[in-house]
Structure formats: C-alpha cells, structure tokens
Design a protein around this motif. Sequence first.
Motif, short mmCIF file in Angstrom:
data_model
loop_
_atom_site.label_atom_id
_atom_site.label_comp_id
_atom_site.label_asym_id
_atom_site.label_seq_id
_atom_site.Cartn_x
_atom_site.Cartn_y
_atom_site.Cartn_z
N GLU A 174 -61.45 -60.53 -8.46
CA GLU A 174 -62.27 -59.95 -7.41
C GLU A 174 -63.75 -60.13 -7.74
O GLU A 174 -64.57 -60.40 -6.86
CB GLU A 174 -61.93 -58.47 -7.21
CG GLU A 174 -60.58 -58.24 -6.58
CD GLU A 174 -60.38 -56.81 -6.14
OE1 GLU A 174 -61.31 -56.00 -6.37
OE2 GLU A 174 -59.32 -56.49 -5.57
N PHE A 175 -64.11 -59.96 -9.02
CA PHE A 175 -65.50 -60.16 -9.42
C PHE A 175 -65.89 -61.64 -9.27
O PHE A 175 -67.02 -61.95 -8.86
CB PHE A 175 -65.70 -59.70 -10.86
CG PHE A 175 -67.14 -59.69 -11.29
CD1 PHE A 175 -68.00 -58.72 -10.83
CD2 PHE A 175 -67.66 -60.67 -12.12
CE1 PHE A 175 -69.33 -58.70 -11.20
CE2 PHE A 175 -68.98 -60.67 -12.49
CZ PHE A 175 -69.82 -59.68 -12.03
N ILE A 176 -64.95 -62.58 -9.56
CA ILE A 176 -65.22 -64.01 -9.37
C ILE A 176 -65.48 -64.29 -7.89
O ILE A 176 -66.38 -65.06 -7.52
CB ILE A 176 -64.04 -64.86 -9.88
CG1 ILE A 176 -63.96 -64.77 -11.42
CG2 ILE A 176 -64.18 -66.32 -9.45
CD1 ILE A 176 -62.78 -65.48 -12.01
N GLN A 177 -64.66 -63.65 -7.01
CA GLN A 177 -64.85 -63.84 -5.57
C GLN A 177 -66.27 -63.44 -5.16
O GLN A 177 -66.93 -64.12 -4.38
CB GLN A 177 -63.82 -63.02 -4.78
CG GLN A 177 -63.92 -63.20 -3.28
CD GLN A 177 -62.89 -62.37 -2.53
OE1 GLN A 177 -62.01 -61.77 -3.14
NE2 GLN A 177 -62.99 -62.34 -1.21
N VAL A 178 -66.77 -62.30 -5.70
CA VAL A 178 -68.13 -61.85 -5.38
C VAL A 178 -69.15 -62.86 -5.88
O VAL A 178 -70.09 -63.23 -5.16
CB VAL A 178 -68.39 -60.46 -5.99
CG1 VAL A 178 -69.85 -60.06 -5.81
CG2 VAL A 178 -67.48 -59.41 -5.35
N MET A 179 -68.99 -63.33 -7.12
CA MET A 179 -69.94 -64.27 -7.69
C MET A 179 -69.97 -65.58 -6.91
O MET A 179 -71.04 -66.15 -6.65
CB MET A 179 -69.61 -64.55 -9.16
CG MET A 179 -69.84 -63.36 -10.09
SD MET A 179 -71.55 -62.78 -10.07
CE MET A 179 -72.43 -64.23 -10.57
#
Length: 611
Positions: A507-512
């Motif tokens: 999920e953090f990768i998706q934001v980045m």
Amino acid sequence: MRVNEKKIIPYLIVVVPLALVLTASFFITTFYIEKVNLYFQKIKERSIKDYVDSKKNKSEIWVKQLNLLFDYKDNRVDKDIKIKLQKRIDIAYENARFIYEKYKGKKSDIEIKERILDSFNQMGYSSNKEALYISNFKGNNILFRNENLHKMYQRSLVLEEIQMIKKKSEGFLEGKFYQGVGKQVIFVKDLEMYGWYIGSAINIMQEMEVLKSTLLGMVQSIPLDSSDFMGLYDNKKAIYLSKKMRIFLGDESLNIISKNLSQKSTWYKYKLDGYYYYSKYYKPLDWHLVYGFEISRMSKQEFKKQRELEIILDNELELILKASSTIVIFVVILSLLLSRKINQIFSQYQEEVHKREGELVKLNESLEQRVSDELNAHRQKDKMLIQQSKMAEMGDMLSMIAHQWRQPLNQMSYLFMNVESAYEYKELTKEYLDEKLKEGNELLEFMSMTIDDFRNYFRPDKEKEFVLVSNVVNTSVKLMQKSLELGGVEIEVESYGRELTHIYKNEFIQVMLNLIKNAKDILIDKKIQNPKISITTKSEGKKLVVDVCDNGGGVDEDIIDKIFEPYFSTKDEQSGTGLGLYMSKMIIEEHLEGKLSVYNSDSGACFKIVL
C-alpha cells in the motif's frame, strides 16, 4: 422498570426533597454562622491590632522624642564647656590686666608678678577640673595649682599651646594633663605681659557624667500608663527600670531584654510572652532605651468595644437561627405540596413512557436496517473507487512492464540473429552456442524478475511488516525507473537516520508510485528544463518523514486545498481519473495511521508523508 421501583419512587419524591432541604439548611446555617463568627473574630483581632499599633506608635514617638532630647543635650556639652572655660579665663585675664595697669611704673616687675599670682590664688579655684595655670613661651610653668599635674604634663601639648598663642593670641585645644584622665578641653590666652599666657581645662568625661545624670533624672520623671514600662541601659547594664518593669517582668524577662539589646532599633514581639517592647540605641552615650507595654491590659474603652461586638454577635446568631427555622418550615410545607403534584405528573409520565417505548422499539428496528444499508452502500462506493484506481494503475503498470521488457526483447532478437549467422558461416560451435544460451537465460531471468516485481506489488497485503522506509522508496523508484528515463526525468533519493516502521508495504508502494508518477507527468507537461524529483526520508523523534518534491513550479494556491478531493484532477480526462491523490491520502491516513499533506517549496510542489 421493575414493579418495586415504581412503588418506591413516589415515596422518594417526598422524602428526598425534604432530606435535601434539611441538609442544605443545616449546612447553609452552619456555614453562615461560621462566616459571622469569623467576621466578628476578624473585627476583634483588628481592634486588638489597632490598639497594639497605637501603643507601638506612641512608644516610638516617646523614644524618638527622648532621643532628640539626648541629641540636644549632647550637642550642648561641648559648647557649654567652651563657654565656661572662656568665661573663667576672661575673668582671670581682666583681673591680671587690672593689676598690671594699676602698678605699672609704680612697683617693680617682681612685685607686680607676685600680686598677679596672689590674685589667682585668691580666686578660689580649688578643684582640678577648674584649675587655672600660667606658663611662659619657653614652656616653663609659672603657676600650677596641682604639682602632680605638672610633673606628668605632656611637653607636646605645651608646644601646641604656645603655637596657638603665637598665631591667634587665644584658642581651644584638646588633650590630657596626666595618665588615667580622659580628654580635656583646654582654653589658653596671651596675658600680653612678661611673656606669660594663662589657661584652664575641663574634663569631658566628667561633663558627660553630669549630662548622663541630668538625662537620667529626666527619664525617671516621665509619666507612664499602667500598661507601659521603660528601661535605660548603659552598655547593656540597667541604670533605670520603671516600677512596672521591675515588679511584673521579673529577673528572667529582664535578662532576656538585656541579652537581646541591639544597636539596631527594632520591635521585639516574640521574646516576651504577652509583651511588646521597642529598643533604641543612643551611640554617643552607649545607652539603650527600652519602651514597651503589656498586650492584655487594654483600656476601658477597648474593653467596651469588645463587649459591644460580642453583644452584636449574639444578636446576629439568634437572628440567623430564627430565620433558618422559619425558612425550613416554609420549604418543608412547600415541598410536601410540590411532591403531591410531582407524583401526579410522574404517574402520567410513566404512562407516556410506556407508550413511547413501543414506538422507540419499532423506530430502532427500522433505524438499524437503514444504517446497515447506508454502510453497505458506502462500502460499495469505496470498493468502486479503489477498483477504479487500480484499473487506472493497471494500464500504467502494463506500460511500465512494456518499457522494462523492450530492451531485453531486442537483445534476444540480436542473440537469435547471431546464432543463425554463426550456423550459416559454419562457425557455430558448442562453446559459442552455450555462451549465447547463457546470455538468453540471463535475459529471460531479468524479464521474469520484472514480472515478479510487478506481481508482488499487486499482491494484497494481509499483515503489516517491519521495513526500512528507504528500501520501500527504492523499490518504488525501481518500478518507475524506465518510465522516468524515457521522460528524461532525474530522480534523487536521500535517507537520514533510522527509519524502521511497521506498515503495509504494497500500500505504501502504491502511494509512492502515485506521487512519483504525478510529479513526472507535471514535469513533462510543463516541459521543465532539467526536470528532477527529490525523495528524502528522515526520522524526527518517534516519527518518520518522507518528502517527495519536484522542480515543476508548485501547485496553484487556488486549488492546493482541493487536490486530495475525489475526481479532482488538473489533467485531461484521458490522462487522469482524479482518484490517485484521494486514494493515497486515504491509504496513508486511514490504513497506515499517518498524515499526507502538500506544500509549495521555492522550486516546486512537495508532498509530505508523516508516519
């Protein structure tokens, strides 16, 4: 509500108000009585304080007046001595001059001198303190009434006398005639004949003793109130104690007073129980003057005021008790009447409540169903938004995969062409074939790893894991690397401090990816020279901060507050859905319990993630 409770409530409605009224009345009355007592106690204390202050003021005034009198008398001592000496010498001088003028030219100098000396002897100065003497300018004694005085006469003092006569013909000096005697004031005068001068001296200490005796007599004659006392100490030794001080204070108290005498003028309150006293030091005489009074012995007027206050207090308390009793009786009667009315209202209320309970049950049932329907609709809406966002990202991911595969596929094509050429020219050996097969396998492995990277990204996170934020950022950059290179965008990643945290990694990768892609699109759309994206990770206390900044000029201040709203986009409909930043904010703030915000720097826009 149970049946027993319904029966008890009507009784409670009657009993509880009565109990509260009585309790409140008791506490209010008690409180008011305490306040009145406290008020009158303060008045009484203030009255006593006023009495004490007035006595203290009077005491200080007495002591200051005596001190002024002491100063006046002390300042007069030196002046009186000089007047007395000058008067004595002037009489002797006039007498000597009279004899000299009368017999001058008629009798010899020896006879004239004898007559002058006889006249001095006949003047009657018999005591040492009133001695007259005659000396010449050579320092020789002509006439001295006490021979012992002459033997110990100091030569230096004689020289001073001669110098004084030669300069001014007369004058005052200070000195000693012999050991064991204090300083004396001396007056000398030129006789203007035979080289003689006359002199006389008065002992200062003897005059001071006379002064002390006079002042002591004045202190003893001062009238005192029945509660006052006075004492006089010479070098902490009592030389006068008033009757009150001698009889009532006692030896122990007198010792305390003597022990605590100080050169600093001050009041003593706690040294003697029941007494105040004031001590004043008079330095010229080394005297301590003590003036005090007994606290408990108030005047008749003060006792009368205290008694009047007590009578007022008794009357006030009686009035309070009567008023309180009347109020309690009135409130009890009123409470009984109100209780009956309240019971009637309560019965009606119970019937109404019973009726409303049924209506509420039905309303709750329908309300639960409506809430459930709304929650389901909201969930469906969120799922649609997330699905829409993922579908939009799917196209971007496929484009990235295509970029990642294009180079290895070209290399595979060249590899096949090399093998075919080698075969045609009879150069295909076992070693050459193995080498090209190895190269092909490496290209296939790279392509497989690329698919794994994107597949891991799309795999849903089920549990949080501990990761280094910088590693996750690097993974995100790696997925976007080819796309950034094709756009000519430089990316710079910096990490400071220890940034281990517990998050949903994908999920953090998706934001980045959303933030990097948005920054890239802005830089390309605006055709920025030397486009650049900077990503910085750092720890601030217990929090981790990630800043994603570009040099694209920043976000327009008119829309900066709207960019996280769903379906809001600065791109055309074909380039953006308006869900990327909305989904990013929802993931950071709801799933990862952090905060996502935007601000403009000097060169462009910055998105700040705080975990």
